[in-house]
Motif scaffolding. Structure first.
Motif, mmCIF file in Angstrom:
data_model
loop_
_atom_site.group_PDB
_atom_site.id
_atom_site.type_symbol
_atom_site.label_atom_id
_atom_site.label_comp_id
_atom_site.label_asym_id
_atom_site.label_seq_id
_atom_site.Cartn_x
_atom_site.Cartn_y
_atom_site.Cartn_z
ATOM 1 N N GLU A 101 0.832 -1.207 0.000
ATOM 2 C CA GLU A 101 0.000 0.000 0.000
ATOM 3 C C GLU A 101 0.865 1.256 0.000
ATOM 4 O OE1 GLU A 101 -3.218 -0.043 -0.503
ATOM 5 O OE2 GLU A 101 -3.013 -2.229 -0.626
ATOM 6 N N CYS A 160 3.903 1.309 -1.297
ATOM 7 C CA CYS A 160 4.538 1.333 -2.624
ATOM 8 C C CYS A 160 3.615 1.968 -3.660
ATOM 9 C CB CYS A 160 4.909 -0.084 -3.065
ATOM 10 S SG CYS A 160 6.168 -0.883 -2.039
ATOM 11 N N LYS A 161 2.308 1.712 -3.546
ATOM 12 C CA LYS A 161 1.344 2.234 -4.516
ATOM 13 C C LYS A 161 1.293 3.763 -4.484
ATOM 14 C CE LYS A 161 -1.667 -1.837 -4.514
ATOM 15 N NZ LYS A 161 -3.009 -2.374 -4.142
ATOM 16 N N GLN A 168 8.123 5.135 -7.242
ATOM 17 C CA GLN A 168 7.802 3.750 -7.600
ATOM 18 C C GLN A 168 8.272 3.362 -9.003
ATOM 19 O OE1 GLN A 168 3.494 3.276 -9.378
ATOM 20 N NE2 GLN A 168 3.335 4.255 -7.354
ATOM 21 N N TYR A 228 8.566 -0.438 -8.339
ATOM 22 C CA TYR A 228 7.343 -1.204 -8.087
ATOM 23 C C TYR A 228 6.531 -1.272 -9.382
ATOM 24 C CZ TYR A 228 2.527 -2.094 -6.652
ATOM 25 O OH TYR A 228 1.238 -2.588 -6.540
ATOM 26 N N THR A 259 3.229 -1.448 -11.190
ATOM 27 C CA THR A 259 1.840 -1.081 -10.907
ATOM 28 C C THR A 259 0.926 -2.298 -11.037
ATOM 29 O OG1 THR A 259 2.257 1.135 -11.787
ATOM 30 C CG2 THR A 259 -0.044 0.468 -11.543
#
Length: 496
Positions: free
Chosen positions: A393, A395-396, A401, A405, A407
């Motif tokens: 959460e 990372c989002k 990101q 990370y 998506t």
């Protein structure tokens, strides 16, 4: 029925052997190596009591030894031995005794030597070398060289047609009346790929038909059937990655460098610092250097030689090989590649920071991992990894990101290898001055490879028996080269 020769039995002409120089290479080799081991090796291939009298296996083996020592063909070694006193003395005949036909040498290699584990012949010679105390070094050098196939590579359609023609000729030679019962080669139609598929189906049908008609086929016909099966069962044939010669179906393309390839075989070799070849593994040209390493260590151990150090290039510096050497308490003087030294590195990963007190990892966005776990088998063939998990959460919503990370992903992890002690020691030794000094000794095995290929014919395959023929050729060549080296190491007083 096996009949053994008596060396230089009562003969007036045997006095001629007194003219052979006392320091002749073959006399010294005869003093150092007991070739009678060949009798046990091929004994099961003979009937000791019945059948036609067979030529003495040791005499035939000594002829083949001379052939490899002086790089002669089957025909040439027979012709040379007829007029060379030293050759004839070495094989145990009197000057006036007749020699076998050259075709017998080929039969002996394939059907007698080839019926056993040919590498055991090399092991036996090295055992004698060790027992005589000629090997002083406890270090071995490992490297690979290559031999070109004597046959050219072909495209799949040509390979399939050649294989079919060779099988038909073998049937004709065996029983020409059966040719009418074989399926005829059709006209292949369509694009090249379609023609190849049609030819493959035809060859499979032809092989099945021959096997049904002649289920007990032997000799050359059986060899052709085996070649056919090998080609038909090769899943990579039509992609031009598998069999590429109907005559030499075991040969493969390998790489000498990043830009230079060869079609043939690869010989992986282990050699002592004294120059004695202790082990050899012969494989198709596309074989992995690294995977041959354990077999070389095992073969060397079977000679009775105690190994304390291995010198090799980075092709052998795999996790599995380092672990094997650590288990045997052998020093790995092996050049390590960057992956083994430093693991996978990239700019993004370097931004993650490990905190030993909290046993957590901080990402570039300042977030800490929430848990960790060990991944991978504890006793596997690669390092276990310590994997850190992050709160997805966070990372989002992280502005950093991108590149970190993905998506929509359900997790975000960061892993580091758990470096075992043996790898850490290997890396530390790799960076030391003593490693650099010892590693320079690898030039010795490069010289040995040059000797094998350029002075004893190992640069190109000489027999038409695929991988088996190449194994026989390579091992016999190694024995001849070892014999020369043993003479230099021993330098005995010459006496008959």
């Amino acid at each position: 029925m096996l009949e053994l020769n008596k060396q230089q039995t009562l003969s007036f002409h045997s006095e001629l052997y007194n003219f052979i120089p006392q320091n002749h290479l073959l006399i010294r080799i005869h003093q150092l190596i007991d070739f009678s081991f060949i009798l046990e090796f091929v004994g099961e291939q003979y009937n000791l009591f019945y059948g036609r009298r067979a030529k003495d296996p040791e005499m035939l083996f000594r002829l083949i030894f001379i052939q490899k020592l002086y790089n002669l063909s089957d025909e040439r070694v027979i012709e040379e031995t007829k007029v060379n006193l030293a050759y004839k003395w070495f094989i145990g005949l009197n000057p006036e005794d007749p020699l076998p036909d050259s075709s017998l040498l080929s039969l002996f290699r394939v059907h007698k030597i080839g019926a056993g584990e040919v590498e055991n012949l090399l092991t036996e010679v090295v055992k004698q070398c060790v027992e005589k105390g000629l090997v002083k070094s406890s270090a071995i050098l490992v490297d690979a060289t290559h031999s070109y196939s004597k046959h050219e590579a072909s495209k799949p359609l040509q390979v399939l047609k050649q294989a079919a023609n060779r099988l038909q000729r073998a049937v004709k030679k065996h029983n020409s009346k059966l040719l009418k019962q074989l399926p005829k080669m059709p006209e292949f139609e369509g694009e090249t790929r379609d023609k190849e598929k049609q030819a493959l189906a035809y060859l499979a049908d032809l092989g099945d038909t021959v096997e049904q008609l002649l289920p007990d086929a032997e000799g050359s016909l059986r060899s052709r059937l085996e070649e056919t099966k090998k080609i038909v069962s090769d899943e990579r044939l039509l992609t031009w990655k598998g069999v590429q010669s109907a005559i030499d179906p075991d040969a493969r393309f390998g790489w000498k460098s990043a830009t230079t390839s060869f079609f043939g075989y690869k010989e992986s070799i282990a050699m002592t610092e004294d120059g004695i070849i202790t082990a050899m593994k012969v494989e198709p040209g596309n074989a992995s250097d690294s995977k041959a390493f354990p077999d070389l260590i095992k073969q060397t151990a079977e000679t009775g030689l105690v190994v304390n150090e291995v010198l090799a290039d980075k092709a052998y510096g795999s996790f599995t090989n380092l672990k094997l050497l650590a288990k045997e308490n052998i020093i790995p003087t092996i050049r390590l590649n960057e992956m083994m030294l430093y693991g996978h590195q990239d700019e993004q990963r370097e931004k993650f920071v490990y905190h030993k007190d909290s046993e957590s990892v901080e990402c570039p966005g300042g977030h800490h991992s929430i848990r960790k776990a060990k991944m991978g088998r504890k006793n596997g063939n690669e390092c276990q990894r310590l994997t850190f998990f992050f709160d997805v959460e966070k990372c989002k919503a992280c502005p950093l990101q991108k590149g970190c990370y993905n998506t929509g992903s359900d997790s975000k992890t960061y892993s580091v290898p758990i470096v075992p002690d043996f790898k850490q020691k290997a890396v530390e030794y790799h960076e030391s001055e003593s490693f650099k000094l010892r590693y320079r000794m690898r030039y010795k095995i490069e010289q040995k490879n040059h000797e094998l290929k350029n002075h004893h014919g190992l640069a190109i395959s000489q027999y038409s028996r695929g991988l088996l023929g190449m194994r026989i050729q390579a091992v016999l060549t190694a024995i001849a080269v070892n014999a020369k080296r043993m003479v230099k190491l021993a330098n005995p007083k010459v006496a008959r």
